[in-house]
Design a protein around this motif. Structure first.
Motif, PDB file in Angstrom:
ATOM      1  N   ARG A  15      -7.712   0.906   6.023  1.00 48.01           N
ATOM      2  CA  ARG A  15      -6.853   0.143   6.937  1.00 48.01           C
ATOM      3  C   ARG A  15      -7.616  -0.126   8.229  1.00 48.01           C
ATOM      4  O   ARG A  15      -7.640   0.701   9.131  1.00 48.01           O
ATOM      5  CB  ARG A  15      -5.572   0.921   7.237  1.00 48.01           C
ATOM      6  CG  ARG A  15      -4.577   0.966   6.113  1.00 48.01           C
ATOM      7  CD  ARG A  15      -4.028  -0.397   5.701  1.00 48.01           C
ATOM      8  NE  ARG A  15      -3.349  -1.093   6.768  1.00 48.01           N
ATOM      9  CZ  ARG A  15      -2.094  -1.583   6.655  1.00 48.01           C
ATOM     10  NH1 ARG A  15      -1.413  -1.431   5.528  1.00 48.01           N
ATOM     11  NH2 ARG A  15      -1.553  -2.249   7.661  1.00 48.01           N
ATOM     12  N   GLU A  52       9.528  -3.639   8.899  1.00 51.79           N
ATOM     13  CA  GLU A  52       8.167  -4.148   8.709  1.00 51.79           C
ATOM     14  C   GLU A  52       7.132  -3.080   9.049  1.00 51.79           C
ATOM     15  O   GLU A  52       6.062  -3.040   8.436  1.00 51.79           O
ATOM     16  CB  GLU A  52       7.935  -5.416   9.548  1.00 51.79           C
ATOM     17  CG  GLU A  52       7.889  -5.228  11.049  1.00 51.79           C
ATOM     18  CD  GLU A  52       9.268  -5.101  11.706  1.00 51.79           C
ATOM     19  OE1 GLU A  52       9.305  -5.062  12.956  1.00 51.79           O
ATOM     20  OE2 GLU A  52      10.284  -5.054  10.983  1.00 51.79           O
ATOM     21  N   GLU A  55       7.139  -0.615   6.084  1.00 51.96           N
ATOM     22  CA  GLU A  55       6.500  -1.232   4.924  1.00 51.96           C
ATOM     23  C   GLU A  55       4.973  -1.206   5.064  1.00 51.96           C
ATOM     24  O   GLU A  55       4.255  -1.032   4.080  1.00 51.96           O
ATOM     25  CB  GLU A  55       6.985  -2.662   4.745  1.00 51.96           C
ATOM     26  CG  GLU A  55       6.435  -3.354   3.500  1.00 51.96           C
ATOM     27  CD  GLU A  55       6.773  -2.616   2.209  1.00 51.96           C
ATOM     28  OE1 GLU A  55       5.952  -2.703   1.265  1.00 51.96           O
ATOM     29  OE2 GLU A  55       7.834  -1.965   2.133  1.00 51.96           O
ATOM     30  N   SER A  56       4.479  -1.360   6.278  1.00 55.99           N
ATOM     31  CA  SER A  56       3.038  -1.306   6.501  1.00 55.99           C
ATOM     32  C   SER A  56       2.484   0.060   6.117  1.00 55.99           C
ATOM     33  O   SER A  56       1.408   0.160   5.496  1.00 55.99           O
ATOM     34  CB  SER A  56       2.738  -1.597   7.973  1.00 55.99           C
ATOM     35  OG  SER A  56       1.354  -1.682   8.201  1.00 55.99           O
ATOM     36  N   TRP A  57       3.212   1.127   6.430  1.00 58.89           N
ATOM     37  CA  TRP A  57       2.776   2.466   6.042  1.00 58.89           C
ATOM     38  C   TRP A  57       2.880   2.686   4.538  1.00 58.89           C
ATOM     39  O   TRP A  57       2.032   3.343   3.932  1.00 58.89           O
ATOM     40  CB  TRP A  57       3.560   3.529   6.805  1.00 58.89           C
ATOM     41  CG  TRP A  57       2.934   3.780   8.136  1.00 58.89           C
ATOM     42  CD1 TRP A  57       3.360   3.339   9.359  1.00 58.89           C
ATOM     43  CD2 TRP A  57       1.714   4.482   8.372  1.00 58.89           C
ATOM     44  NE1 TRP A  57       2.488   3.736  10.339  1.00 58.89           N
ATOM     45  CE2 TRP A  57       1.469   4.439   9.761  1.00 58.89           C
ATOM     46  CE3 TRP A  57       0.803   5.142   7.549  1.00 58.89           C
ATOM     47  CZ2 TRP A  57       0.350   5.036  10.336  1.00 58.89           C
ATOM     48  CZ3 TRP A  57      -0.309   5.745   8.115  1.00 58.89           C
ATOM     49  CH2 TRP A  57      -0.530   5.681   9.490  1.00 58.89           C
ATOM     50  N   ARG A  58       3.895   2.124   3.920  1.00 56.53           N
ATOM     51  CA  ARG A  58       3.997   2.233   2.457  1.00 56.53           C
ATOM     52  C   ARG A  58       2.797   1.573   1.785  1.00 56.53           C
ATOM     53  O   ARG A  58       2.246   2.099   0.817  1.00 56.53           O
ATOM     54  CB  ARG A  58       5.299   1.583   1.984  1.00 56.53           C
ATOM     55  CG  ARG A  58       6.555   2.363   2.371  1.00 56.53           C
ATOM     56  CD  ARG A  58       7.789   1.579   1.979  1.00 56.53           C
ATOM     57  NE  ARG A  58       9.014   2.302   2.284  1.00 56.53           N
ATOM     58  CZ  ARG A  58      10.212   1.741   2.368  1.00 56.53           C
ATOM     59  NH1 ARG A  58      10.346   0.423   2.173  1.00 56.53           N
ATOM     60  NH2 ARG A  58      11.279   2.467   2.664  1.00 56.53           N
ATOM     61  N   GLU A  59       2.384   0.427   2.304  1.00 56.74           N
ATOM     62  CA  GLU A  59       1.214  -0.256   1.744  1.00 56.74           C
ATOM     63  C   GLU A  59      -0.050   0.564   1.962  1.00 56.74           C
ATOM     64  O   GLU A  59      -0.936   0.602   1.090  1.00 56.74           O
ATOM     65  CB  GLU A  59       1.071  -1.644   2.379  1.00 56.74           C
ATOM     66  CG  GLU A  59       2.165  -2.631   1.972  1.00 56.74           C
ATOM     67  CD  GLU A  59       2.228  -2.833   0.470  1.00 56.74           C
ATOM     68  OE1 GLU A  59       1.153  -2.999  -0.146  1.00 56.74           O
ATOM     69  OE2 GLU A  59       3.343  -2.835  -0.086  1.00 56.74           O
ATOM     70  N   ALA A  60      -0.157   1.230   3.100  1.00 58.75           N
ATOM     71  CA  ALA A  60      -1.320   2.089   3.347  1.00 58.75           C
ATOM     72  C   ALA A  60      -1.365   3.235   2.350  1.00 58.75           C
ATOM     73  O   ALA A  60      -2.443   3.604   1.862  1.00 58.75           O
ATOM     74  CB  ALA A  60      -1.269   2.632   4.782  1.00 58.75           C
ATOM     75  N   TYR A  61      -0.215   3.808   2.038  1.00 57.80           N
ATOM     76  CA  TYR A  61      -0.166   4.890   1.048  1.00 57.80           C
ATOM     77  C   TYR A  61      -0.616   4.391  -0.320  1.00 57.80           C
ATOM     78  O   TYR A  61      -1.379   5.067  -1.017  1.00 57.80           O
ATOM     79  CB  TYR A  61       1.247   5.462   0.968  1.00 57.80           C
ATOM     80  CG  TYR A  61       1.520   6.593   1.942  1.00 57.80           C
ATOM     81  CD1 TYR A  61       1.137   6.520   3.272  1.00 57.80           C
ATOM     82  CD2 TYR A  61       2.167   7.744   1.515  1.00 57.80           C
ATOM     83  CE1 TYR A  61       1.384   7.544   4.155  1.00 57.80           C
ATOM     84  CE2 TYR A  61       2.420   8.789   2.392  1.00 57.80           C
ATOM     85  CZ  TYR A  61       2.023   8.687   3.711  1.00 57.80           C
ATOM     86  OH  TYR A  61       2.258   9.711   4.571  1.00 57.80           O
ATOM     87  N   LYS A  62      -0.160   3.223  -0.697  1.00 55.57           N
ATOM     88  CA  LYS A  62      -0.552   2.662  -1.989  1.00 55.57           C
ATOM     89  C   LYS A  62      -2.060   2.426  -2.050  1.00 55.57           C
ATOM     90  O   LYS A  62      -2.678   2.568  -3.112  1.00 55.57           O
ATOM     91  CB  LYS A  62       0.172   1.337  -2.234  1.00 55.57           C
ATOM     92  CG  LYS A  62       1.678   1.473  -2.448  1.00 55.57           C
ATOM     93  CD  LYS A  62       2.327   0.102  -2.570  1.00 55.57           C
ATOM     94  CE  LYS A  62       3.833   0.203  -2.680  1.00 55.57           C
ATOM     95  NZ  LYS A  62       4.474  -1.144  -2.699  1.00 55.57           N
ATOM     96  N   ALA A  63      -2.656   2.119  -0.898  1.00 57.15           N
ATOM     97  CA  ALA A  63      -4.083   1.803  -0.860  1.00 57.15           C
ATOM     98  C   ALA A  63      -4.956   3.000  -1.218  1.00 57.15           C
ATOM     99  O   ALA A  63      -6.092   2.819  -1.665  1.00 57.15           O
ATOM    100  CB  ALA A  63      -4.470   1.273   0.524  1.00 57.15           C
ATOM    101  N   LYS A  67       2.167   7.324  -4.105  1.00 52.03           N
ATOM    102  CA  LYS A  67       3.400   6.606  -4.393  1.00 52.03           C
ATOM    103  C   LYS A  67       4.383   6.856  -3.253  1.00 52.03           C
ATOM    104  O   LYS A  67       4.956   7.945  -3.153  1.00 52.03           O
ATOM    105  CB  LYS A  67       3.994   7.061  -5.720  1.00 52.03           C
ATOM    106  CG  LYS A  67       3.112   6.732  -6.919  1.00 52.03           C
ATOM    107  CD  LYS A  67       3.763   7.165  -8.221  1.00 52.03           C
ATOM    108  CE  LYS A  67       2.884   6.788  -9.418  1.00 52.03           C
ATOM    109  NZ  LYS A  67       3.491   7.210 -10.701  1.00 52.03           N
TER     110      LYS A  67
END
Length: 214
Positions: A15, A52, A55-63, A67
């Motif tokens: 990130r 929002e 959601e940005s942190w959820r996407e970072a976790y997925k990266a 899960k």
């Protein structure tokens, strides 16, 4: 202490927008939740959830392969617990700022640290408390020289460094991703410092902003 805190370049590969405002607070006087800290929690609980940012942190976790529906970023988990739980005055202070800005904040007992805080990518062989389990290779973790202090970026902290009513010296980690601006991150830090100073007028606070390449 602040100058020794490390954020590996691998984190910025995951990130590039990551930044952390690190804060030390020395000379705290903590105690059980009181009417003052209870009011901070109540006010923060009335804030709307900023989807929002979560959601940005959820996407970072997925990266990094986590899960986020199973191990939620800390601010996601916290906003699902409204009204906010009462812990102790210092934890109440940073939880209220966390929810107000939808910003993950870690609070650590500085005297329980072994060496500087270090945000890195796990190899999988780090020492971790049994209740947390060992980190998986590739997982983002905070650690010190002894081992893991927080798994999955900001999902869950170890007991060893947890803030208690006996904590005198503390470390706070305010972790930012876009769409939060650096200006809002710094504002959140100032607001937290103000609450800590209200609790402990003689507290000594120092901060350092770590961004990409710094």
């Amino acid at each position: 202490m602040l100058d020794d805190i490390l954020v590996d370049e691998a984190i910025h590969t995951i990130r590039p927008d990551f930044a952390v405002l690190v804060m030390t607070a020395r000379g705290l006087r903590n105690g059980p939740t009181d009417d003052r800290s209870r009011a901070w929690l109540a006010e923060a609980s009335e804030q709307g959830v900023q989807a929002e940012k979560i959601e940005s942190w959820r996407e970072a976790y997925k990266a990094f392969g986590a899960k986020p529906s199973r191990t939620r970023p800390s601010v996601d988990a916290l906003t699902r617990r409204l009204p906010l739980p009462e812990i102790n005055q210092v934890v109440d202070a940073y939880n209220s700022i966390s929810v107000r800005h939808c910003l993950p904040i870690g609070g650590e007992d500085l005297d329980k640290y072994d060496g500087p805080a270090h945000l890195t990518v796990a190899t999988g062989d780090e020492v971790s408390e049994e209740a947390l389990g060992a980190p998986e290779p590739g997982e983002v973790i905070w650690r010190d020289d002894t081992g893991v202090t927080c798994r999955r970026w900001n999902w869950r902290q170890v007991v060893r460094t947890r803030l208690t009513e006996e904590t005198v010296n503390a470390l706070f980690l305010l972790e930012r991703l876009e769409p939060m601006s650096i200006e809002e991150l710094e504002l959140a830090g100032k607001e937290l410092a103000a609450l800590l100073t209200e609790l402990s007028p003689d507290v000594r606070i120092d901060t350092r902003l770590i961004t990409t390449g710094k």
